[in-house]
Design an enzyme around this catalytic site. Sequence first.
Site, PDB file in Angstrom:
ATOM      1  N   ASP A 142      15.403 -19.866 -22.668  1.00 60.96           N
ATOM      2  CA  ASP A 142      16.492 -20.769 -22.274  1.00 60.96           C
ATOM      3  C   ASP A 142      16.746 -21.757 -23.410  1.00 60.96           C
ATOM      4  OD1 ASP A 142      18.188 -22.673 -21.077  1.00 60.96           O
ATOM      5  OD2 ASP A 142      17.306 -22.318 -19.110  1.00 60.96           O
ATOM      6  N   THR A 217      19.289  -5.614 -25.657  1.00 66.03           N
ATOM      7  CA  THR A 217      19.543  -5.772 -24.228  1.00 66.03           C
ATOM      8  C   THR A 217      21.003  -6.132 -23.977  1.00 66.03           C
ATOM      9  OG1 THR A 217      19.014  -8.123 -24.262  1.00 66.03           O
ATOM     10  CG2 THR A 217      17.171  -6.589 -23.931  1.00 66.03           C
ATOM     11  N   PHE A 219      21.951  -8.763 -22.614  1.00 68.51           N
ATOM     12  CA  PHE A 219      22.038 -10.182 -22.969  1.00 68.51           C
ATOM     13  C   PHE A 219      22.374 -10.329 -24.448  1.00 68.51           C
ATOM     14  CE2 PHE A 219      20.392 -14.248 -24.352  1.00 68.51           C
ATOM     15  CZ  PHE A 219      20.718 -15.103 -23.315  1.00 68.51           C
TER      16      PHE A 219
END
Length: 239
Positions: A142, A217, A219
């Site tokens: 994050d 990925t 992401f």
Amino acid sequence: MAEPGATRPHRQITSFVHHRSRLTEGQQHAWDRWWPVRGRDVADLLSGAEPYDPPAWFGRVAPLVLEIGSGMGESTAALAAAAPDVDHIAVEVFEPGLAQLLMRIADAELTNVALLRGDAVALLKERVPPASLSGVRIFFPDPWPKRKHRKRRLVQPDFVALAASRLQPGGTLHLATDWDDYATQMRSVCDGEPLLENTAADQPGGWAPRPEWRPVTKFEQRARIEGRDVHDLMYRRRP
């Protein structure tokens, strides 16, 4: 009321927020079937209700890699499948991600992945022995992009010192992020840790070339589409 002059107890800043999310039908089925076999709660390991014992979990002694924040498990499952002689511990707080990883490892019939739900920092600090890991991986943590929240970022000096102490000599700390300022912070913090050396110190900016073996990925694909560069950092524990 506290007595005059008393200090308040220190409140640890966590790098994650635990949101409860509903599991899909497939995820729930995988959770019910496989979590009792492949999953454990960090809280149980910290309390002593269950021992931290990777050789017992995997039925062997093998190089051990700890991944912090395994997300939906795409990279974890692919890397475990590509390295069957290495045992992998995936630590995550997001139940749908853990359930999705359970589905992946069941489909691939992987036996070298253990899942832990909870705080990886507490696990490292209180249960993982020094010099016991061959690798620590932190892919796309994050970024806490707002300046007022950056104190919540995982990669800080105290954490890096802790992670480095848990690596065997020659073990690697591999970081990846798509936020430029977080990448710079990661590099600065890791460069300042005496136990670590940058394996890409001779590369432009000290960034490691993107390893071909690290899966792309969804992401990361989204980050590329949105125009964000992805930086890899690879550090080695000094002898």
